[in-house]
Design a protein around this motif. Structure first.
Motif, short mmCIF file in Angstrom:
data_model
loop_
_atom_site.label_atom_id
_atom_site.label_comp_id
_atom_site.label_asym_id
_atom_site.label_seq_id
_atom_site.Cartn_x
_atom_site.Cartn_y
_atom_site.Cartn_z
N PRO A 70 0.79 -1.07 0.10
CA PRO A 70 0.02 0.14 -0.11
C PRO A 70 0.84 1.16 0.12
O PRO A 70 2.07 1.24 0.61
N SER A 71 0.32 2.31 -0.51
CA SER A 71 0.99 3.66 -0.66
C SER A 71 0.45 4.38 0.37
O SER A 71 -0.74 4.16 1.02
N LYS A 72 0.88 5.63 0.58
CA LYS A 72 0.40 6.94 1.43
C LYS A 72 -0.92 7.13 0.95
O LYS A 72 -1.89 7.41 1.58
N TYR A 73 -1.20 6.95 -0.40
CA TYR A 73 -2.52 7.28 -1.03
C TYR A 73 -3.48 6.33 -0.98
O TYR A 73 -4.63 6.54 -0.43
N SER A 74 -3.17 5.01 -0.96
CA SER A 74 -3.93 4.12 -0.78
C SER A 74 -4.39 3.93 0.83
O SER A 74 -5.49 3.74 1.26
N ASP A 75 -3.46 4.20 1.49
CA ASP A 75 -3.48 4.35 2.98
C ASP A 75 -4.62 5.56 3.57
O ASP A 75 -5.37 5.40 4.34
N PHE A 76 -4.39 6.65 2.85
CA PHE A 76 -5.41 7.65 2.80
C PHE A 76 -6.81 7.24 2.73
O PHE A 76 -7.86 7.37 3.36
N PHE A 77 -7.11 6.53 1.54
CA PHE A 77 -8.55 5.98 1.25
C PHE A 77 -8.84 5.16 2.08
O PHE A 77 -10.14 5.06 2.45
N LYS A 78 -7.91 4.23 2.68
CA LYS A 78 -8.38 3.09 3.52
C LYS A 78 -9.06 3.78 5.02
O LYS A 78 -9.63 3.26 5.46
N SER A 79 -8.04 4.53 5.17
CA SER A 79 -8.58 5.55 6.49
C SER A 79 -9.93 6.10 6.52
O SER A 79 -10.61 6.17 7.51
N GLU A 80 -10.24 6.78 5.48
CA GLU A 80 -11.26 7.48 5.06
C GLU A 80 -12.44 6.51 4.66
O GLU A 80 -13.60 6.81 5.29
N CYS A 81 -12.24 5.26 3.91
CA CYS A 81 -13.26 4.41 3.70
C CYS A 81 -12.93 2.85 3.88
O CYS A 81 -12.40 2.12 3.01
N GLN A 83 -14.26 0.35 4.44
CA GLN A 83 -14.95 -1.03 3.51
C GLN A 83 -14.53 -0.94 2.19
O GLN A 83 -14.79 -2.00 1.45
N ALA A 84 -13.78 0.16 1.61
CA ALA A 84 -13.47 -0.06 0.31
C ALA A 84 -12.33 -0.66 -0.20
O ALA A 84 -11.24 -0.56 0.72
N PHE A 85 -11.97 -1.10 -1.42
CA PHE A 85 -10.89 -1.75 -1.77
C PHE A 85 -10.08 -0.45 -2.18
O PHE A 85 -10.44 0.46 -3.05
N THR A 86 -8.73 -0.32 -1.87
CA THR A 86 -8.03 0.84 -2.22
C THR A 86 -6.77 0.45 -2.90
O THR A 86 -6.12 1.68 -3.50
#
Length: 110
Positions: A70-81, A83-86
């Motif tokens: 995971p990147s800092k960007y996928s980590d951002f999306f995972k922290s916000e959402c 339940q979503a695949f990031t």
């Protein structure tokens, strides 16, 4: 605006994937898509779309769970959402649960 992808009428065990947050409010600057009128943030792109690198797009040598992280960007999306695949190898066990055909509803929330 939040959204969800919900199984509807099918014989599979498809998970509900959702993000109820408006990511335009917290999107990192380098991922922001500006609206033509008014210049506000209209959308939030993925790291792959923003930069197109093999590492962020899970291409070539990064196209496996063993090499992709995971990147800092996928980590951002995972922290916000959560339940979503990031990213491509986010949760391989969930992607295989929806093997039978089923109709999906995409619901936008505001």
């Amino acid at each position: 605006m939040g959204m969800s992808v919900t199984p509807h009428e099918g014989r599979s065990n498809c998970p509900v994937l959702a993000c109820r947050k408006d990511l335009t409010q917290t999107c990192p600057g380098e991922l922001q898509v500006r609206a033509a009128a008014g210049g506000g943030v209209a959308a939030c792109k993925s790291g792959c779309l923003a930069f197109g690198t093999d590492e962020l797009c899970c291409h070539n040598t990064y196209n496996s769970p063993a090499t992709y992280r995971p990147s800092k960007y996928s980590d951002f999306f995972k922290s916000e959402c959560p339940q979503a695949f990031t990213y491509a190898h986010d949760n391989p066990s969930l992607t295989h649960q929806c093997s039978a055909s089923c109709e999906l509803k995409v619901i936008f929330c505001h």
